[in-house]
Design an enzyme around this catalytic site. Structure first.
Site, PDB file in Angstrom:
ATOM      1  CB  ALA A  44      22.750  38.894  16.875  1.00 37.38           C
ATOM      2  CE1 TYR A  46      15.539  41.327  24.812  1.00 44.17           C
ATOM      3  CE2 TYR A  46      15.386  39.039  24.086  1.00 44.17           C
ATOM      4  CZ  TYR A  46      14.972  40.066  24.911  1.00 44.17           C
ATOM      5  OH  TYR A  46      14.004  39.826  25.853  1.00 44.17           O
ATOM      6  CG  LEU A  93     -17.519  51.736  27.054  1.00 45.21           C
ATOM      7  CD1 LEU A  93     -16.499  52.025  25.963  1.00 45.21           C
ATOM      8  CD2 LEU A  93     -17.530  52.877  28.069  1.00 45.21           C
ATOM      9  CD  GLU A 125      -8.771  56.265  25.657  1.00 41.79           C
ATOM     10  OE1 GLU A 125      -8.457  57.318  26.253  1.00 41.79           O
ATOM     11  OE2 GLU A 125      -8.689  55.141  26.149  1.00 41.79           O
ATOM     12  CE  LYS A 127     -16.264  50.057  22.306  1.00 43.93           C
ATOM     13  NZ  LYS A 127     -16.076  48.682  21.880  1.00 43.93           N
ATOM     14  CG  ASP A 129     -12.897  45.089  17.112  1.00 39.52           C
ATOM     15  OD1 ASP A 129     -13.364  44.523  18.126  1.00 39.52           O
ATOM     16  OD2 ASP A 129     -13.369  44.946  15.974  1.00 39.52           O
ATOM     17  CE1 TYR A 237     -10.036  49.443  28.614  1.00 40.21           C
ATOM     18  CE2 TYR A 237      -9.177  48.723  26.492  1.00 40.21           C
ATOM     19  CZ  TYR A 237      -9.985  48.509  27.592  1.00 40.21           C
ATOM     20  OH  TYR A 237     -10.738  47.378  27.677  1.00 40.21           O
ATOM     21  CE  LYS A 302     -11.744  55.520  28.195  1.00 34.23           C
ATOM     22  NZ  LYS A 302     -10.476  54.832  28.391  1.00 34.23           N
ATOM     23  CE  LYS A 326     -19.337  49.603  18.757  1.00 35.98           C
ATOM     24  NZ  LYS A 326     -20.400  48.816  19.121  1.00 35.98           N
ATOM     25  CB  CYS A 420      -3.860  28.062 -17.753  1.00 38.75           C
ATOM     26  SG  CYS A 420      -3.662  29.843 -17.687  1.00 38.75           S
ATOM     27  CB  CYS A 423      -1.956  30.072 -21.764  1.00 34.84           C
ATOM     28  SG  CYS A 423      -1.345  28.960 -20.501  1.00 34.84           S
ATOM     29  CB  CYS A 438      -0.875  28.380 -15.296  1.00 32.36           C
ATOM     30  SG  CYS A 438      -0.350  28.450 -17.015  1.00 32.36           S
ATOM     31  CB  CYS A 444       0.787  31.436 -19.326  1.00 32.26           C
ATOM     32  SG  CYS A 444      -0.717  32.107 -18.616  1.00 32.26           S
TER      33      CYS A 444
HETATM   34  S1  IVH Z   1     -12.613  52.248  28.733  1.00 37.08           S
HETATM   35  C1  IVH Z   1     -16.046  51.315  31.997  1.00 37.08           C
HETATM   36  N1  IVH Z   1     -11.241  52.566  26.583  1.00 37.08           N
HETATM   37  O1  IVH Z   1     -14.706  48.500  24.933  1.00 37.08           O
HETATM   38  C2  IVH Z   1     -15.534  50.845  30.719  1.00 37.08           C
HETATM   39  N2  IVH Z   1     -12.618  50.634  26.712  1.00 37.08           N
HETATM   40  O2  IVH Z   1     -17.704  48.313  25.349  1.00 37.08           O
HETATM   41  C3  IVH Z   1     -14.223  51.476  30.502  1.00 37.08           C
HETATM   42  N3  IVH Z   1     -12.475  49.173  24.768  1.00 37.08           N
HETATM   43  O3  IVH Z   1     -14.844  45.762  26.931  1.00 37.08           O
HETATM   44  C4  IVH Z   1     -13.638  50.999  29.272  1.00 37.08           C
HETATM   45  N4  IVH Z   1     -10.997  50.376  23.661  1.00 37.08           N
HETATM   46  O4  IVH Z   1     -12.578  46.262  26.171  1.00 37.08           O
HETATM   47  C5  IVH Z   1     -12.124  51.779  27.201  1.00 37.08           C
HETATM   48  N5  IVH Z   1      -9.915  53.001  24.754  1.00 37.08           N
HETATM   49  C6  IVH Z   1     -10.780  52.213  25.377  1.00 37.08           C
HETATM   50  C7  IVH Z   1     -11.268  51.014  24.818  1.00 37.08           C
HETATM   51  C8  IVH Z   1     -12.189  50.255  25.522  1.00 37.08           C
HETATM   52  C9  IVH Z   1     -11.726  49.276  23.654  1.00 37.08           C
HETATM   53  C10 IVH Z   1     -13.415  48.065  25.013  1.00 37.08           C
HETATM   54  C11 IVH Z   1     -13.266  47.451  26.351  1.00 37.08           C
HETATM   55  C12 IVH Z   1     -14.655  47.131  26.801  1.00 37.08           C
HETATM   56  C13 IVH Z   1     -15.494  47.621  25.690  1.00 37.08           C
HETATM   57  C14 IVH Z   1     -16.673  48.360  26.232  1.00 37.08           C
END
Ligand code: IVH
Length: 689
Positions: A44, A46, A93, A125, A127, A129, A237, A302, A326, A420, A423, A438, A444
């Site tokens: 509110a 905000y 990657l 870190e 990945k 999705d 990232y 990385k 993966k 159902c 029952c 039902c 039931c």
């Molecule tokens: S670094 C040079 N960090 O993974 C590439 N990518 O297969 C540097 N992704 O399309 C990417 N989490 O969208 C990086 N923590 C993360 C990530 C990440 C997801 C995805 C990114 C990219 C795909 C690469």
């Protein structure tokens, strides 16, 4: 950077100052809510400040600049997206499957850098999705946002990305780079995804197969107002370009800097030395994957030093300095062997897919929900079909797709039952509702069992030791039909049941005895009235004070309660008009179920004008109950602590709010003190009436 930098000097200083203060307050609130997950303003407050800024901008249109918090949904729908060339290509990657491949990756990197693999610092870190995007900031202001596209050319989705509250329109802090290109993933959390799909199923809109598709689809809407309604989050990232050049920095340092500039970054990032530690961490992250609340499909490893990243460079379309570990897929293909129909507490008949067991991300799945008849039609699924199953986090496994090309000749159509399956009562489908029900009500046994489970549940009457199996036996033996029958159980009968010894029988009778003493809010919730959850029950208790007043209330009076709309009011009204429900309630009261009647909030309350904050976990009463009782006494209950807070109630594991209360010298009560204070204030209030 200050929010007033862009405000035109032609305007009076006082107007600029007010606009600047409102912008800063709104930006701070946004950042705290969406990035730090520590809200400080109520919704509110905000909205009120946003309206003030909108009014001021209407009077002085020169105040409207693209980075104003009023401008998140500013752009009209577009006919299509134009192209944006990525100044630095967005690469993909390589993969490392298992420990050996992580060791091989580290060796390759070490060879090129002429270093020992164990001395190399890696940043690891999750990945994420979702959908990859790239944001460009010039002098701290968001200039453009694009999809990955083919890695060289993406689509210009700036107007859509501006609607995400986790995308800063202006960078925060005093160390804002001249140029910044930030890359990251737009994700949708499981909870938001489930809600979006549930709404889509009800309204016949597009149902998404997974959060990744939902995120990507939401970003590619031609109307930014649609994107604005989707629960999307941007997680940074990578800093693809920064000017001035940060020199000899590391990736982890840059991530900390991005967090300071206002972005969500991963709280899971770890800097580790050598491939053994890296592989251990990837495995551990995989174990915790279901707890994060959003989809990750692996870990990204990385090389941490940017100088070394530059030295290593790229091959084809992937960097040599990073790779992806993966995790197993969250979708698998299996065969639909049969469909059974389950009946829930409110009679909803839900089709459940029986599957050939399949391991999905480490868990064996043999059942999945098919939701309702519309979903079966939407999927065009038949018994015998080969289907894609998705399992993620706490969400019930779902059938997301059917492979129609592989449909066997003997595939059988799924026929929704007219009666159902438990029952034999009619199954009804109400016009405009997708759910079939039902019509048997408490006749039931399936509905009766579910109603009893709900009644005995922890948040309802909390009957310790009355589990699902026991309820099934009691109903099947026709010993218990309504919740009131539970209170007639005795040790002599209970110990004749399988697995019930004398001690467990006695414990259950004692538990039933303690459950007799409850609160009105819990009792209302325990009745299991459709769409009356805990919060609504607490609100009703606080509003009406007594069960008699609630039972007598007409539709209109019910709609006067916070959060009660016409649909819930109708459910309540119908429930209390049914003779069998009234009989059950009378029988429960006759069996000794009781609570203290509450004072109704009329006239000024003793806590009028006070703001209270509840934090941490409460043991003996729920937060909703505490809140409802405070509100009934006239207090306001807020989500954040400020120096104006009258009192903070700190339950188990209270965190930053408790700390803040202590720093500001705000009164703090523990749970026992809180309950004592409530009891005392309520008693005084009654005396003064
Ligand atoms: S670094 C040079 N960090 O993974 C590439 N990518 O297969 C540097 N992704 O399309 C990417 N989490 O969208 C990086 N923590 C993360 C990530 C990440 C997801 C995805 C990114 C990219 C795909 C690469």
């Amino acid at each position: 950077m200050s929010q007033s930098d862009s405000l035109p000097s032609s305007l009076p200083a006082s107007v600029r100052e007010t606009a600047r203060a409102l912008r800063t307050a709104l930006d701070d609130a946004n950042h705290r809510y969406y990035v730090l997950d520590e809200p400080t303003l109520t919704d509110a407050d905000y909205d009120r400040q946003l309206r003030q800024l909108q009014n001021l901008e209407a009077e002085h249109p020169a105040l409207v600049t693209p980075d104003s918090p009023t401008q998140r949904v500013g752009a009209p729908p577009s006919a299509g997206f134009s192209d944006i060339q990525h100044a630095v290509p967005m690469l993909s990657l390589g993969n490392a499957f298992g420990r050996d491949e992580v060791f091989a990756f580290a060796e390759r990197v070490a060879d090129r850098l002429e270093s020992a693999a164990d001395d190399l610092a890696f940043s690891v870190e999750p990945k994420l999705d979702g959908a990859a995007v790239s944001l460009v900031y010039e002098h701290g202001r968001l200039i453009s946002g694009a999809t990955r596209g083919d890695g060289r050319t993406g689509e210009d989705i700036t107007a859509n990305l501006r609607t995400l509250r986790s995308v800063p329109l202006a960078l925060r802090g005093n160390d804002v780079p001249r140029l910044l290109e930030v890359r990251g993933e737009v994700i949708m959390r499981h909870a938001g995804f489930a809600q979006l799909n549930a709404r889509a199923r009800e309204t016949d809109s597009k149902v998404f197969a997974n959060p990744r598709n939902a995120a990507a689809g939401s970003l590619r809407q031609l109307d930014p107002a649609v994107t604005a309604t989707r629960p999307l989050e941007f997680h940074a990232y990578q800093a693809a370009r920064i000017e001035p050049d940060p020199g000899d920095a590391t990736h982890s340092e840059l991530m900390a800097r991005l967090a300071g500039l206002g972005f969500i970054t991963s709280g899971e990032l770890q800097v580790l030395y050598g491939p053994g530690a890296v592989a251990d961490y990837c495995e551990a992250l995989g174990e915790r994957r279901d707890e994060l609340g959003f989809d990750i499909d692996g870990a990204v490893i990385k090389v941490n030093h940017l100088r070394r990243q530059r030295e290593l460079g790229f091959v084809a379309r992937a960097p040599r300095w990073a790779t992806a570990w993966k995790f197993p897929a969250q979708e698998e293909i299996t065969r639909l062997e049969d469909v059974e129909f389950q009946v829930g507490r409110t009679g909803a008949v839900t089709p459940v897919a029986r599957l050939a067991p399949v391991s999905v991300a480490g868990v064996t799945v043999s059942n999945a929900t098919l939701h309702n008849a519309d979903e079966i039609a939407r999927l065009d699924v038949r018994i015998g079909d080969s289907v894609a199953i998705r399992r993620a986090g706490e969400v019930i496994p779902q059938v997301v797709r059917v492979n129609h090309d592989r449909r066997p000749d003997d595939a059988r159509e799924i026929v929704f039952p007219d009666c159902c399956p438990v029952c034999g009562s009619d199954v009804e489908r109400v016009e405009g509702e997708v759910v079939a029900r039902c019509a048997g009500g408490l006749y039931c046994p399936a509905q009766r069992k579910e109603a009893l489970k709900h009644f005995a549940g922890r948040r309802a009457l909390d009957i310790d030791g009355l589990g699902d199996k026991l309820i099934t036996q009691l109903v099947d033996n026709q010993r218990v039909e309504t919740p009131a029958d539970l209170f007639t159980l005795d040790v002599a009968y209970l110990q004749t049941l399988p697995r019930m010894a004398e001690k467990s029988s006695r414990n259950l009778v004692n538990a039933l005895d303690s459950a007799r003493s409850t609160t009105l809010a819990r009792f209302i919730y325990a009745l299991g009235i459709r769409e009356v959850g805990e919060a609504t029950a607490a609100g009703l208790a606080a509003h009406f004070g007594t069960l008699d007043a609630l039972q007598a209330a007409e539709q209109e009076a019910l709609e006067g309660v916070n959060d009660v709309g016409p649909v819930v009011a109708a459910h309540l009204h119908t429930f209390f008009r049914q003779p069998h429900n009234r009989q059950t309630i009378e029988a429960l009261r006759a069996a000794g179920v009781h609570w203290e009647e509450q004072a109704v909030a009329t006239g000024p309350g003793p806590l009028d004008g006070q703001t209270w904050v509840l934090t941490g976990t409460l043991e003996t009463l729920t937060r909703d109950e505490g809140k409802a009782r405070l509100q009934a006494l006239g207090a306001r209950v807020a989500g954040s602590v400020s120096k104006k807070t009258a009192c903070v109630v700190a339950g188990e594991a209270a965190g930053s709010k408790l700390e803040k209360a202590r720093t500001l010298g705000v009164e703090v009560l523990d749970e026992a003190e809180f309950i004592a204070r409530l009891d005392e204030t309520e008693a005084d209030d009654r005396r003064s009436e």
